[in-house]
Design a protein around this motif. Structure first.
Motif, PDB file in Angstrom:
ATOM      1  N   ASP A 127       4.832  -1.803   5.335  1.00 29.22           N
ATOM      2  CA  ASP A 127       3.234  -1.705   5.576  1.00 29.22           C
ATOM      3  C   ASP A 127       3.000  -2.204   7.031  1.00 29.22           C
ATOM      4  N   PHE A 165      -8.765  -0.565   0.107  1.00 34.10           N
ATOM      5  CA  PHE A 165      -7.633   0.305   0.165  1.00 34.10           C
ATOM      6  C   PHE A 165      -7.856   1.875  -0.447  1.00 34.10           C
ATOM      7  N   SER A 197       1.993   3.415  -3.314  1.00 30.80           N
ATOM      8  CA  SER A 197       1.953   2.056  -3.615  1.00 30.80           C
ATOM      9  C   SER A 197       3.215   1.794  -4.454  1.00 30.80           C
ATOM     10  N   PHE A 223       0.157   2.522   5.053  1.00 31.00           N
ATOM     11  CA  PHE A 223      -0.866   1.846   5.560  1.00 31.00           C
ATOM     12  C   PHE A 223      -1.304   1.943   6.876  1.00 31.00           C
ATOM     13  N   LEU A 277      -3.526   5.776  -2.223  1.00 33.73           N
ATOM     14  CA  LEU A 277      -2.639   4.919  -2.554  1.00 33.73           C
ATOM     15  C   LEU A 277      -1.518   5.456  -3.523  1.00 33.73           C
ATOM     16  N   HIS A 317       0.836  -1.265   0.013  1.00 34.52           N
ATOM     17  CA  HIS A 317      -0.050  -0.205   0.009  1.00 34.52           C
ATOM     18  C   HIS A 317       0.854   1.345   0.123  1.00 34.52           C
TER      19      HIS A 317
END
Length: 541
Positions: free
Chosen positions: A437, A423, A429, A407, A426, A404
């Motif tokens: 995470d 989720f 990511s 997180f 982002l 992610h």
């Protein structure tokens, strides 16, 4: 704007006075007349008095009006506009003072500063109409003056530089440039006035670029007239708002509107698209994306359910247990599906090193660590980081997964009806060591600013269970240094997160936990790296 008559009248008087000041400045630039200069300078007290009358009337209105019977944003806009109009008058005074020492005023009228004042005068003419009619389109035109002045000033700057190269009247040219710069600053004031009018109309603070982005996003989806509810202002400067189809109905949300820098939101858009390709169903759909200069906006699908933080704090153990089970199952599937043999280091010590200045700025007492106690040497935070960095380099991640990247508990959505985890947020990511995470999630539990013992016990239980799940995944995937790298990640998150915590007790507890882990890591050798363990329950108690 809905304003009492006294406030509205004084605001119009202040508009007329400001317009007169700008007109007088124009005359002064053309003629250099001392009487005009005195007229501008002598009127400063009147401008201030009008502003204070508006301030006082707004305060009286707030104190005397029945609750709910006042337009708070209109009153706030009236105060802001009054201050902005005074700023315009102050700039006129500054220009007179700049020019006052010159002996040859005729030189000034030969340079095109007057064209800048024409734009300001036209903007002031539009303000009264925009206030009367709550005209957002006219307010936008007022705000556009800033960009026009910026462009005109850029041309004037180049012209003045050329003049300096070939003229003997250096003093006059430099003064003219300073005057042009002060007039250019009037454009910023006009933009502020524009935003105040728009904010009063919408009943919420609104920047021009955000208004344009929101308008474009709603137009794309045919949602003109939808309710807009501000949800958050993030640490990175982005704004988050909910677009509702029905007033006050959370289930009527059509989407979540985010605006901020183009770089961040473009990263988030690309990350969302990557999630759809890599692991469909976890990320929300993008409904609209628009750019405006250096800024951009996203309209994304609204996801029903609770954030993991809400699930943790609502004191429903069964819901929380289902949320954690669903989360761990989802992560196990994502990590297994996206696992790559090439490791990508999280560089925890480097991350912490970059944020350490911000931590010390909020908590300067943390800088005092180190020195000598009873003859024993205590390592400084920098020395602890140096030692941890060497350990980190010697123990790289054996593989990477798609993470992610941010997180925190409020970026995880749990829908109890469908038993589904989703989720959001982002933009960070990427493929990386999965302990990034894990550490962020565990510390985001601990740093919740709740003090009751029951909730703190739930926080400890969640962190412990999540750690056990991650450790089991590590064992099944031949990751013998998982615990050591997690320790590095926890130390980084414990210490760096204190820059968002003003509660001294909580911040100190987090900082000392981070330091404790760093001290434990100092003694790690190649032979002991795989056996490194942390007292998780004690750390999160």
């Amino acid at each position: 704007m809905r304003l009492p008559k006294a406030i509205k009248d004084n605001l119009y008087f202040l508009l007329a006075e400001t317009k007169s000041q700008v007109a007088s400045l124009r005359v002064f630039l053309e003629t250099g007349s001392p009487s005009v200069a005195h007229r501008i300078l002598d009127r400063r007290g009147y401008t201030y008095n009008l502003k204070m009358r508006i301030y006082d009337s707004c305060n009286v209105t707030l104190q005397r009006a029945p609750k709910g019977d006042t337009d708070l944003y209109s009153l706030r806009a009236a105060e802001t506009i009054a201050s902005d109009l005074e700023r315009l008058s102050d700039i006129c005074h500054d220009c007179v003072r700049l020019i006052g020492a010159l002996t040859h005023h005729n030189y000034l009228k030969n340079l095109p500063n007057l064209a800048l004042l024409n734009k300001i005068s036209s903007g002031i003419d539009m303000i009264e109409t925009a206030l009367n009619d709550d005209d957002t389109q006219l307010a936008l035109k007022i705000g556009d003056i800033e960009g026009k002045l910026d462009q005109a000033y850029a041309r004037l700057f180049a012209l003045h530089i050329k003049q300096l190269c070939k003229t003997k009247q250096t003093e006059q040219t430099i003064t003219s440039l300073f005057v042009a710069h002060r007039i250019e600053a009037m454009g910023d004031v006009m933009r502020d006035i524009s935003e105040s009018i728009i904010s009063a109309k919408l009943g919420k603070p609104m920047r021009i670029d955000r208004f344009r982005s929101l308008d474009a996003a709603l137009t794309d989806l045919g949602l003109i007239g939808a309710e807009v509810q501000t949800l958050a202002q993030t640490n990175s400067g982005s704004g988050v708002a909910a677009i509702s189809l029905a007033h006050g109905d959370a289930n009527g949300y059509a989407g979540i509107f985010k605006d901020g820098t183009k770089n961040k939101l473009n990263n988030e858009r690309e990350s969302v698209e990557n999630w759809h390709e890599i692991f469909p169903g976890l990320a929300p759909r993008i409904l609209s994306y628009n750019t405006h200069g250096k800024n951009a906006s996203l309209l994304i699908e609204h996801l029903p359910g609770l954030t993991f933080e809400q699930a943790l704090l609502q004191k429903n153990d069964k819901t929380l247990a289902r949320a954690l089970k669903c989360l761990t199952q989802t992560l196990n599937a994502v990590w297994s599906e996206t696992k790559r043999s090439q490791g990508v280091p999280a560089r925890h010590t480097q991350q912490l090193g970059k944020r350490l200045g911000d931590v010390i700025a909020i908590h300067p007492e943390f800088e005092a660590i180190g020195g000598e106690v009873c003859g024993a040497q205590i390592k400084s935070l920098e020395q602890l980081l140096d030692g941890a960095h060497k350990v980190e380099k010697a123990n790289p991640a054996p593989f990477s997964v798609y993470i992610h990247g941010d997180f925190n508990l409020d970026n995880i959505i749990f829908d109890d009806d469908t038993r589904q985890i989703r989720f959001i947020d982002l933009h960070r990511s990427c493929y990386m060591d999965y302990v990034q995470d894990i550490a962020v999630f565990m510390v985001s539990n601990y740093r919740l600013q709740v003090l009751d013992q029951t909730t703190r016990c739930r926080i400890c239980a969640i962190a412990t269970e999540f750690h056990d799940f991650a450790a089991e995944f590590a064992a099944k995937n031949a990751d013998p240094t998982f615990e050591l790298r997690l320790g590095l990640g926890l130390a980084r998150s414990f210490i760096s997160s204190t820059r968002f915590i003003l509660d001294k007790t909580l911040a100190k507890n987090m900082f000392l936990r981070g330091v404790y882990i760093l001290e434990r890591i100092q003694g790690v050798t190649p032979k002991t790296a795989q056996s490194f363990r942390l007292p998780i329950q004690e750390l999160f108690a």
